[in-house]
Design a protein around this motif. Structure first.
Motif, mmCIF file in Angstrom:
data_model
loop_
_atom_site.group_PDB
_atom_site.id
_atom_site.type_symbol
_atom_site.label_atom_id
_atom_site.label_comp_id
_atom_site.label_asym_id
_atom_site.label_seq_id
_atom_site.Cartn_x
_atom_site.Cartn_y
_atom_site.Cartn_z
ATOM 1 N N CYS A 18 0.947 -1.363 0.132
ATOM 2 C CA CYS A 18 0.060 -0.193 0.163
ATOM 3 C C CYS A 18 0.815 1.274 -0.105
ATOM 4 O O CYS A 18 0.622 2.301 -0.510
ATOM 5 C CB CYS A 18 -1.072 -0.159 1.074
ATOM 6 S SG CYS A 18 -1.825 -1.329 1.405
ATOM 7 N N GLY A 19 1.848 1.225 0.412
ATOM 8 C CA GLY A 19 2.897 2.842 0.462
ATOM 9 C C GLY A 19 2.593 3.268 1.641
ATOM 10 O O GLY A 19 2.483 4.897 1.333
ATOM 11 N N ARG A 20 1.690 3.905 2.055
ATOM 12 C CA ARG A 20 0.959 4.592 2.921
ATOM 13 C C ARG A 20 0.998 4.704 4.288
ATOM 14 O O ARG A 20 0.432 4.513 5.713
ATOM 15 C CB ARG A 20 -0.830 4.505 2.904
ATOM 16 C CG ARG A 20 -0.669 4.644 1.032
ATOM 17 C CD ARG A 20 -2.300 4.933 1.395
ATOM 18 N NE ARG A 20 -2.538 4.647 0.122
ATOM 19 C CZ ARG A 20 -2.935 5.326 -1.415
ATOM 20 N NH1 ARG A 20 -2.119 6.628 -0.835
ATOM 21 N NH2 ARG A 20 -3.306 5.156 -2.237
ATOM 22 N N GLY A 21 2.616 4.319 4.579
ATOM 23 C CA GLY A 21 3.007 4.448 6.400
ATOM 24 C C GLY A 21 2.481 3.102 7.174
ATOM 25 O O GLY A 21 2.079 3.675 8.488
ATOM 26 N N MET B 246 -4.736 0.081 3.417
ATOM 27 C CA MET B 246 -5.589 1.126 2.216
ATOM 28 C C MET B 246 -6.394 0.520 0.555
ATOM 29 O O MET B 246 -4.628 -0.084 -0.217
ATOM 30 C CB MET B 246 -5.384 2.242 1.898
ATOM 31 C CG MET B 246 -5.102 3.457 3.158
ATOM 32 S SD MET B 246 -6.080 4.041 3.617
ATOM 33 C CE MET B 246 -7.421 4.827 2.318
ATOM 34 N N ILE B 247 -7.041 0.327 0.023
ATOM 35 C CA ILE B 247 -7.275 -0.170 -1.349
ATOM 36 C C ILE B 247 -6.787 0.348 -1.935
ATOM 37 O O ILE B 247 -5.665 1.293 -3.680
ATOM 38 C CB ILE B 247 -9.075 -0.819 -1.511
ATOM 39 C CG1 ILE B 247 -8.956 -1.727 -0.707
ATOM 40 C CG2 ILE B 247 -9.337 -0.848 -2.725
ATOM 41 C CD1 ILE B 247 -10.237 -2.599 -0.664
ATOM 42 N N SER B 248 -7.291 1.928 -1.616
ATOM 43 C CA SER B 248 -7.024 3.779 -2.455
ATOM 44 C C SER B 248 -6.514 4.833 -1.583
ATOM 45 O O SER B 248 -6.613 4.354 -0.251
ATOM 46 C CB SER B 248 -8.019 3.413 -3.619
ATOM 47 O OG SER B 248 -9.058 3.818 -3.025
ATOM 48 N N GLU B 249 -6.578 5.382 -2.239
ATOM 49 C CA GLU B 249 -6.456 7.207 -1.901
ATOM 50 C C GLU B 249 -7.636 7.522 -0.129
ATOM 51 O O GLU B 249 -7.296 7.321 0.666
ATOM 52 C CB GLU B 249 -6.892 8.496 -2.226
ATOM 53 C CG GLU B 249 -6.505 9.316 -1.174
ATOM 54 C CD GLU B 249 -4.707 9.456 -1.290
ATOM 55 O OE1 GLU B 249 -4.471 10.242 -0.543
ATOM 56 O OE2 GLU B 249 -3.561 9.442 -1.635
ATOM 57 N N ASN B 250 -8.941 7.161 -0.787
ATOM 58 C CA ASN B 250 -9.985 6.978 0.435
ATOM 59 C C ASN B 250 -10.641 5.532 0.826
ATOM 60 O O ASN B 250 -11.937 5.200 1.332
ATOM 61 C CB ASN B 250 -10.900 7.662 -0.554
ATOM 62 C CG ASN B 250 -10.168 9.415 -0.280
ATOM 63 O OD1 ASN B 250 -9.378 9.892 0.547
ATOM 64 N ND2 ASN B 250 -10.851 9.630 -2.070
ATOM 65 N N LYS B 251 -10.090 4.263 0.142
ATOM 66 C CA LYS B 251 -11.351 3.762 0.739
ATOM 67 C C LYS B 251 -10.301 2.649 1.345
ATOM 68 O O LYS B 251 -9.095 1.844 0.938
ATOM 69 C CB LYS B 251 -11.060 2.480 -0.711
ATOM 70 C CG LYS B 251 -12.607 1.656 -0.190
ATOM 71 C CD LYS B 251 -12.739 1.308 -1.832
ATOM 72 C CE LYS B 251 -14.358 -0.208 -1.185
ATOM 73 N NZ LYS B 251 -15.552 0.133 -0.591
#
Length: 122
Positions: A42-45, A49-54
């Motif tokens: 995901c690369g979001r720390g 997350m599937i996407s930016e807001n999901k």
């Protein structure tokens, strides 16, 4: 990201030992490693997350990881109790820096950016 750090003594950690001794312990230990890998993708720390807001849900994790949803839910509850994850609207791996050297990742991104810039200049 293509990699995460997994310590060689992962299965000697007291929390993993506790997990493995419980019901469905080996499956839950595998789920833990799979969550770390998914968070890395995901690369979001450390946020799943599937996407930016999901965000991921137990249902989506079950589908992607091929583990029954009831077992995923059981694992998430246990991981939250053992303070391995934070769980609100988004599931987050706690102490993410232990699994992903974000400082090294930033250095790599900067080197890639500079290399790409030089390539474009040529």
């Amino acid at each position: 990201m293509e990699w995460v750090k997994v310590r060689c003594d992962l299965f000697d950690h007291r929390k993993i030992k506790l997990i493995r001794k419980g019901p469905k312990g080996d499956t839950l230990a595998l789920l833990w490693v799979m969550l770390i890998a998914e968070a890395g993708k995901c690369g979001r720390g450390g946020a799943l997350m599937i996407s930016e807001n999901k965000p991921y849900t137990p249902e989506t994790l079950s589908l992607l990881l091929a583990i029954p949803e009831s077992v995923v839910e059981q694992g998430l509850e246990l991981f939250a109790r053992l303070e391995m994850i934070e769980r609100d609207a988004v599931i987050r791996i706690r102490n993410w820096r232990k699994y992903q050297s974000e400082d090294k990742l930033e250095v790599r991104r900067e080197k890639d950016r500079i290399r790409q810039q030089r390539h474009r200049e040529k």
